[in-house]
Design an enzyme around this catalytic site. Structure first.
Site, short mmCIF file in Angstrom:
data_model
loop_
_atom_site.label_atom_id
_atom_site.label_comp_id
_atom_site.label_asym_id
_atom_site.label_seq_id
_atom_site.Cartn_x
_atom_site.Cartn_y
_atom_site.Cartn_z
N ASP A 197 -10.30 10.11 -1.22
CA ASP A 197 -9.79 11.45 -1.49
C ASP A 197 -8.26 11.42 -1.56
OD1 ASP A 197 -9.56 14.53 -1.18
OD2 ASP A 197 -11.70 14.18 -1.13
N HIS B 259 -6.48 18.58 0.07
CA HIS B 259 -7.91 18.50 -0.22
C HIS B 259 -8.65 17.59 0.77
CE1 HIS B 259 -11.52 17.14 -2.50
NE2 HIS B 259 -11.49 18.37 -2.99
N SER C 82 -16.93 20.05 -4.07
CA SER C 82 -16.34 19.14 -3.08
C SER C 82 -16.81 19.48 -1.68
CB SER C 82 -14.81 19.26 -3.08
OG SER C 82 -14.23 18.50 -4.08
#
Length: 507
Positions: free
Chosen positions: A84, A121, A311
């Site tokens: 990620d 994120h 996600s």
């Protein structure tokens, strides 16, 4: 949207908008972007959200992980690899549960940014899986897993498919480094816009090799909408677990859950395997990161943040897999996949009901774990397809020059030769991947995490431009982590750029 209209040349204003993971940032109503961006530009819900926040406690109930049989499961003894945008040491992330693998992002060449999540994120995903914020009672769904973060994305989300392939290769090679917590799950809340041939896709080959090595690969379906017609890559690979997102309506019951309108639905080929909660999920806030600055209305108090996307649904599912593997450590990826699919909860309304898409149920999967499972027999990718087919329209740019052809971020890469080495477990040798020095040679690095892979200076010539220069970028000196947040400067890359990841992105 025609490709010619999607190309973005980075500037100080657009830098934070160009490349997006699959929970992507949403534009606040008061700050419209300077141009049309990705079709999935609504996956981080801020001021535009009309749905109540869904707490991780509620999520645990929705997925059947708080029953008599499952409530004591915490993921202990299971390693999860998070490929990620890195993880920041925010309140609620226990350092003892976090390991930093090699930083393969462009930001790895800036010591003050290395391993850390400048986008926001990866930290949100990590909170869903392993968070433990005592102040708010926000506890991840599998709080005792050992989470290995492999950073590939920058503050703008920029990442090339070659970096993801290298990251998957590294996880396979080092899955048993921690014998007490072997890596058995890869979370890929990521997708490229590629629609390659399944029989030779390079990214598909990488995740299939992970699967064959005993690692359950969980991938986000993508946030381009129900009319997208295709899944993001590698979610389109038949072998792995592909996850779509449900809207929970802010409740802990599944009766009112529905498929989100932003989830990709394919017209043919691989279909979504399971659904999981993915709207307005309340997880950890990365103070001062790109998504945090762009979406102040998504903040909840000082430490929490609401995010939506496939996600988030993928992270929920990865945590659920870790719980099952704690209970059944002998289980194979094929068994875990079938148990989850066949035991999932029927949703009575909307598109999910019409298509027969169901939401994961850990308790029911555990109850099914005594049943026989037929091994999957899909055709396997040769890995020899072009990198451009894997990328699709997801292209990184440097000084307005797109990365294309059989080139990785670091230099030429013949996929046929790579596939042979990857299959033999020889793509990585210490910190060298396919002949390119990307990291140090072992676990001798330092960071806030419990263990860290050592870094290295990328000594190659300038990326794909042919000029002889280093990887240094003056914009990297503008930010640093200060205690509990990012401080100083602005996220405005001088020249890193990409298409807007319109067909798939970080979710």
């Amino acid at each position: 949207m025609a490709d010619s209209t999607k190309r973005v040349v980075m500037s100080a204003v657009s830098a934070a908008l160009a490349v997006l993971p699959l929970g992507v940032v949403a534009t606040p109503a008061s700050a419209a972007p300077p141009r049309p961006l990705a079709r999935n530009w609504a996956s981080w819900l801020g001021s535009t959200s009309t749905e109540s926040a869904t707490t991780l406690r509620q999520v645990r109930t929705v997925i059947g992980a708080d029953t008599t049989a499952t409530a004591a499961l915490t993921g202990r003894g299971v390693g999860v690899a998070l490929i990620d945008t890195g993880v920041a040491p925010v309140p609620g992330l226990p350092a003892g549960r976090i390991v930093n693998g090699p930083d393969l992002s462009m930001e790895s060449q800036a010591p003050q940014l290395r391993y850390l999540d400048t986008f926001g994120h990866g930290t949100h995903m990590a909170g869903i899986i392993v968070g433990n914020d005592a102040a708010t009672g926000t506890v991840g769904l599998a709080p005792d897993v050992k989470l290995t973060s492999i950073k590939v994305g920058t503050a703008t989300g920029t990442v090339d498919v070659s970096q993801v392939i290298a990251a998957v290769d590294w996880v396979v090679a080092h899955r048993n480094d921690d014998t007490a917590n072997p890596i058995k799950v890869i979370n890929l809340s990521y997708g490229s816009g590629g629609t390659p041939n399944t029989w030779n896709d390079s990214l598909g080959f990488a995740v299939e090799k992970a699967w064959q090595a005993g690692i359950v690969v969980v991938a986000a379906a993508g946030n381009d909408g129900n009319g997208a017609g295709v899944l993001a890559n590698p979610a389109s690979d038949e072998w792995i677990i592909t996850v779509g997102a449900t809207a929970t309506k802010g409740t802990a019951t599944t009766y009112d859950d529905e498929l989100t309108t932003f989830t990709n639905l394919p017209k043919a080929g691989k279909q979504i395997n399971v659904l999981a909660p993915g709207t307005s999920i309340l997880s950890l806030r990365d103070n001062g990161s790109s998504v945090d600055l762009a979406n102040p209305s998504a903040r909840v108090g000082d430490t929490l943040f609401r995010g939506s996307g496939t996600s988030q649904a993928a992270a929920v599912t990865s945590a659920a897999v870790a719980l099952l593997l704690q209970a059944k450590p002998w289980a194979t990826p094929d068994q875990i996949k079938e148990w989850l699919i066949r035991s999932a909860t029927y949703l009575p309304y909307g598109t999910a009901a019409a298509l027969g898409l169901k939401e994961i149920n850990v308790n029911a999967a555990l109850a099914r774990s005594g049943s026989a499972v037929q091994a999957q027999s899909w055709n396997r990718s040769s890995g020899a397809g072009t990198l451009d087919n894997a990328r699709g329209d997801s292209r990184v740019m440097f000084d307005n020059v797109p990365l294309s052809g059989q080139r990785s971020v670091w230099g030429p890469l013949a996929t046929s030769g790579w596939a042979a080495k990857s299959a033999a477990g020889a793509a990585w040798a210490g910190g060298v991947w396919m002949g390119y020095r990307l990291a140090g040679d072992g676990w001798t690095g330092t960071s806030w995490a419990s263990r860290t892979w050592s870094p290295a200076v990328w000594s190659n010539s300038a990326p794909w431009t042919g000029a002889s220069t280093t990887w240094a970028d003056p914009s990297w000196s503008g930010r640093s982590w200060s205690g509990r947040s990012w401080s100083a400067g602005a996220w405005s890359g001088r020249s890193w750029s990409s298409d807007d990841w319109s067909s798939a992105s970080w979710s």
